[in-house]
Every structure is written in C-alpha cells, then in structure tokens.
Design a protein around this motif. Structure first.
Motif, short mmCIF file in Angstrom:
data_model
loop_
_atom_site.label_atom_id
_atom_site.label_comp_id
_atom_site.label_asym_id
_atom_site.label_seq_id
_atom_site.Cartn_x
_atom_site.Cartn_y
_atom_site.Cartn_z
N LYS A 260 7.79 4.02 1.66
CA LYS A 260 6.22 4.59 1.63
C LYS A 260 6.27 5.36 0.43
O LYS A 260 7.08 6.28 -0.19
N GLY A 261 5.74 4.81 -0.58
CA GLY A 261 5.61 5.14 -2.12
C GLY A 261 7.02 5.01 -2.67
O GLY A 261 7.52 3.76 -2.70
N ASN B 103 0.73 -1.28 0.02
CA ASN B 103 0.00 -0.14 -0.01
C ASN B 103 0.81 1.35 0.12
O ASN B 103 1.59 1.49 0.92
N PRO B 104 0.73 2.08 -1.04
CA PRO B 104 1.57 3.37 -0.98
C PRO B 104 1.46 4.51 -0.13
O PRO B 104 2.13 5.13 0.24
N GLU B 105 0.12 4.24 0.59
CA GLU B 105 -0.28 5.45 1.29
C GLU B 105 0.11 5.09 2.56
O GLU B 105 0.10 6.06 3.42
N VAL B 106 0.55 3.98 3.09
CA VAL B 106 0.94 3.71 4.53
C VAL B 106 2.54 3.32 4.40
O VAL B 106 3.17 2.76 3.42
N TYR B 107 3.15 3.60 5.55
CA TYR B 107 4.62 2.77 5.64
C TYR B 107 4.57 1.37 5.57
O TYR B 107 3.69 0.67 6.06
N THR B 108 5.60 0.71 4.82
CA THR B 108 5.75 -0.63 4.93
C THR B 108 7.10 -1.04 5.76
O THR B 108 8.13 -0.27 5.18
N PHE C 13 1.19 1.34 9.93
CA PHE C 13 2.25 0.62 8.96
C PHE C 13 1.90 -0.71 8.71
O PHE C 13 1.18 -1.25 9.91
#
Ligand code: GSH
Length: 280
Positions: free
Chosen positions: A108-109, A51-56, A80
């Motif tokens: 993120k992104g 998910n590019p909207e939250v941190y991984t 996250f």
C-alpha cells in the motif's frame, strides 16, 4: 478457558465490526475490488497500474500462504486489489517491489510487506476498526501463534505426499499427517469452541484452513481420510464461512493443480481459463 475469553471473538464479531452495539444481520460483502481469477502476469507483461490508496496483494491463485492473507482481508472486509503473478516467470517489476519474489506480498503506497503471518499481524494492528482475528491477551496471541507453528506437523508432510516414491514412504508420511492432525484436533477439543478463534473463525482458523481446503485432493492421491470427527465438524463450519466460500477452489481444480505441480508443470491459470474459455 475462561468464559470471557471464549466469548471474546463472538462479542468482537457481533459488536466491534459493526461499529454499533447490538446484534446485526450479516453484512458481509467481498472487499476484493477486482478479479481474483485474473491471468498470472509474467516477465513479458507490463506492470499494471497500482492504486496507492488501497492494498494490493501480489498473489498466486493456488498459493496456500497467500490464501491466508486474502482470507484475512476478506474477513476484515478491508478493500484490496489482487494481482496474480506467474511464479515460474516473474516480472522484473514484481521483483523490484519484492526482491524475494514471494507471494503473498502486500503493498500500500510505499509500504511493502511479505510473509503471510507478518502480513496478517500487520493488518490486525493497522486496522483496529475491523473484526479482530487475533486473541485478546498476549498469552492467547502467543498460544495461537505456537499452534500455527505446530500446524506445520500437519501441512509439511501433506506436501510430502506429492514426492513419495515407495509404499513404505507413503505409509510413513500418512502417519506423520495423522500425527499433525491429532495435535490440531486435541487442541480444538481442549478449547471446547466451534472454531480455534472461539465462536467465529480467527487467526488460527484462517492460517491453517488453506491446507484443509486442499485436504480432500491430497487424500484422494494417497487414499487417506480425516478420521478426527472434531476436525471434520470444524471443516464443515469453515466451509460455511463467507470469506472461505468466496475464495474457495473446488477439489477437482486443486487436484488438477497439484497433479501438474508434482510433475513440475503447474498451471497457475486453471481458474482464469475456466472463466475465460473463449480467450484461449
Ligand atoms: N513463508 C512464506 C511462504 C510463501 C511462499 O513460499 N509462497 C510461494 C508460493 S505458494 C512462493 O512465493 N514461491 C515463489 C518462490 O519461492 O520463488 C509465507 O508464509 O508467506
């Protein structure tokens, strides 16, 4: 230390993170959006959707460095997702994201950051709206970073305990560990606060904690104990911290991991297997 700087973290914790002035009940809830004990993905696993909207956070459940960044995200309550990576058999898609193949890797992104302390600095700067974990002044921040650097005198030899071959070496390494602990104990006594960060855990606390969580396991291997009562009391307070409690691994699971690690046969999925006995 001036009273204002001792109170700093307390005031920040009480006022800033709630966004309103006034005392508040704890509103902590885990900001991790998926399962921290998922299976560690290897070279044969397809890349999961990100998910590019939250941190991984690319993680390994038993990695003390990744734990620093996870604790930061949890303490700051920044949402996250967690993806566990098989570090002995890294997926190509992970190496494409971070060619060094290290965890933690924070994404993120299109932003990719690694090195636990750099990740934590970044999160602090990028999210001024969250609970502050670094010191107020440049001097405090520099002193804290120096202390984390010096904490290597504790956790470096702790890892060394896994490799010792002779009783003589064991005694040498144990005394190095105690020397490192003395640096930290003396510093906490001189700060005169409950935590290195003041009245609540801060950057130093979360950065050194992973090795204290593992201390009992290591200590059992080598018949060593924590003699310093200031650090013992600090540990008890840290065990009550919500972020620490949420991410904690029990001594026996740490011990199982490190026993395997010492033989070059670490099982990253101990926690996954505990949660999913039927999937084995
Ligand atoms: N200095 C790094 C150390 C990170 C590190 O060594 N992580 C280990 C796992 S505990 C790792 O990624 N090992 C895989 C490798 O080195 O290939 C940090 O603070 O993030």
């Amino acid at each position: 230390m001036a009273l204002s700087s001792r109170l700093g973290p307390f005031l920040r914790a009480q006022f800033c993170s709630s966004g309103s002035i006034g005392f508040r009940m704890s509103s902590w809830s885990p900001s991790l959006l998926n399962n921290m004990n998922s299976r560690h993905l290897g070279a044969n696993d397809p890349m999961p959707s990100i998910n590019p909207e939250v941190y991984t956070v690319f993680n390994m459940r038993f990695c003390p460095y990744a734990q620093r960044t996870v604790l930061f995200l949890l303490a700051k309550q920044i949402p996250f997702e967690n993806i566990n990576i098989d570090l002995k058999n890294k997926p190509g898609w992970f190496l494409a994201i971070n060619p060094l193949g290290k965890v933690p890797t924070l994404v993120k992104g299109s932003t990719v950051i690694y090195e636990s302390l750099i990740c934590d600095d970044f999160l602090e700067e990028e999210h001024p709206e969250t609970k502050r974990l670094l010191g107020d002044s440049p001097v405090e921040r520099a002193m804290d970073k120096l202390l984390v650097e010096r904490s290597k005198f504790f956790y470096g030899p702790l890892h060394g305990l896994l490799k010792v071959q002779t009783q003589e070496d064991l005694e040498k390494v144990k005394s190095q560990v105690q020397g490192g602990l003395q640096i930290l104990g003396n510093e906490l006594r001189s700060r005169g606060t409950s935590f290195f960060g003041g009245f609540s855990p801060g950057m130093v606390d979360y950065s050194i904690w992973p090795w204290f969580e593992r201390f009992n396991g290591f200590a059992q291997l080598s018949n060593m104990d924590l003699k310093d009562s200031t650090l013992k009391e600090w540990m008890n307070r840290m065990f009550e911290d919500e972020a620490v409690r949420y991410y904690r691994i029990e001594d026996k699971d740490h011990a199982e991991f490190w026993r395997g690690f010492a033989q070059g046969q670490q099982n990253y999925d101990i926690m996954f297997e505990k949660e999913n006995p039927t999937k084995l």
